[in-house]
Design a protein around this motif. Structure first.
Motif, short mmCIF file in Angstrom:
data_model
loop_
_atom_site.label_atom_id
_atom_site.label_comp_id
_atom_site.label_asym_id
_atom_site.label_seq_id
_atom_site.Cartn_x
_atom_site.Cartn_y
_atom_site.Cartn_z
N ARG A 63 0.81 -1.22 0.00
CA ARG A 63 0.00 0.00 0.00
C ARG A 63 0.84 1.27 0.00
O ARG A 63 0.35 2.35 0.29
N THR A 64 2.13 1.14 -0.30
CA THR A 64 3.03 2.30 -0.31
C THR A 64 3.70 2.41 -1.67
O THR A 64 4.02 1.42 -2.30
N ALA A 65 3.90 3.65 -2.10
CA ALA A 65 4.60 3.92 -3.36
C ALA A 65 5.62 5.03 -3.15
O ALA A 65 5.43 5.90 -2.30
N ILE A 66 6.70 4.97 -3.91
CA ILE A 66 7.64 6.09 -3.95
C ILE A 66 7.92 6.38 -5.42
O ILE A 66 8.29 5.50 -6.18
N GLN A 67 7.67 7.62 -5.79
CA GLN A 67 7.96 8.07 -7.14
C GLN A 67 9.34 8.70 -7.14
O GLN A 67 9.65 9.52 -6.27
N LEU A 68 10.16 8.32 -8.11
CA LEU A 68 11.53 8.80 -8.21
C LEU A 68 11.70 9.58 -9.50
O LEU A 68 11.29 9.12 -10.57
N GLN A 69 12.30 10.77 -9.39
CA GLN A 69 12.57 11.59 -10.56
C GLN A 69 13.89 12.31 -10.36
O GLN A 69 14.14 12.89 -9.30
N ALA A 70 14.74 12.26 -11.40
CA ALA A 70 16.04 12.93 -11.36
C ALA A 70 16.04 14.11 -12.33
O ALA A 70 15.41 14.05 -13.39
N PHE A 71 16.73 15.16 -11.92
CA PHE A 71 16.81 16.39 -12.71
C PHE A 71 18.26 16.81 -12.90
O PHE A 71 19.08 16.61 -12.00
N HIS A 72 18.55 17.38 -14.05
CA HIS A 72 19.82 18.08 -14.24
C HIS A 72 19.64 19.46 -13.60
O HIS A 72 18.61 20.10 -13.82
N VAL A 73 20.59 19.91 -12.81
CA VAL A 73 20.49 21.22 -12.16
C VAL A 73 21.78 22.01 -12.35
O VAL A 73 22.85 21.44 -12.54
N SER A 74 21.64 23.31 -12.29
CA SER A 74 22.80 24.19 -12.42
C SER A 74 23.53 24.29 -11.09
O SER A 74 22.99 23.96 -10.04
N ALA A 75 24.74 24.77 -11.16
CA ALA A 75 25.55 24.94 -9.95
C ALA A 75 24.81 25.83 -8.96
O ALA A 75 24.16 26.80 -9.33
N GLY A 76 24.85 25.48 -7.71
CA GLY A 76 24.20 26.26 -6.67
C GLY A 76 22.78 25.81 -6.38
O GLY A 76 22.19 26.20 -5.38
#
Length: 189
Positions: A63-76
């Motif tokens: 009954r549990t879910a975890i959604q995973l998403q990765a992003f490219h991010v700028s410095a800082g």
């Protein structure tokens, strides 16, 4: 207000390949993410934008879910700054949210308004976790029983902590989200 079927704003579960199951050990290789393949888990792809590119995955167990998403991010740009923006957005959109420290570090415990598929308005418990590295950020969104305030369910945090980000993954069109390969490669050790 979010649809109960949407865990990410602007994204929806794709109908190209609804689910992927694995009964063994190892990892699902999605190119941008490498996710633990524990017994009894299901993966559901999340597509974003006009291109329908898979940009996130929801891992479900019980009954549990975890959604995973990765992003490219700028410095800082870091989980600290994103967490503050997310807190403000949840509150602005009529939800409640507070910072919490859990097994995966600093996160957010929230209650957000949603609309069910039948059109009913409800409030849903959600927990956000995150971490960052050089040029990337990983966000996990826990829902279901494991997101309830005070839940001691360790599984979503274990999945999040064991997920690896491949920072050289392609970026989805019109987004900073990393593209994921679907269906996933066979689980590897």
């Amino acid at each position: 207000m979010l649809s109960a079927n949407q865990a990410l704003r602007g994204c929806a579960v794709t109908n190209r390949e609804a689910r992927w199951r694995h009964a063994g050990r190892g990892f699902f290789d999605l190119d941008g993410l490498r996710i633990p393949a524990n017994e009894g888990v299901r993966l559901l792809p999340i597509a974003g934008g006009k291109s329908g590119t898979v940009v996130a995955v929801t891992t479900v167990r019980g009954r549990t879910a975890i959604q995973l998403q990765a992003f490219h991010v700028s410095a800082g740009r870091s989980w600290d700054s994103v967490r503050l923006e997310l807190l403000a957005r949840i509150r602005r959109d009529g939800g409640t949210a507070e910072e919490v420290i859990g097994p995966s570090g600093s996160g957010i415990q929230a209650r957000v308004p949603v609309v069910t598929p039948g059109g009913e308005q409800k409030v849903m418990d959600v927990r956000f976790v995150g971490r960052d590295g050089p040029g990337w950020l990983l966000r996990g969104t826990v829902s279901g029983a494991g997101a309830a305030p005070g839940s001691a369910e360790a599984w979503p945090c274990e999945v999040f902590d064991e997920t690896a980000v491949k920072s050289t993954a392609l970026i989805a069109p019109d987004s900073l989200a990393m593209e994921l390969q679907w269906p996933p490669g066979e689980a590897t050790n």
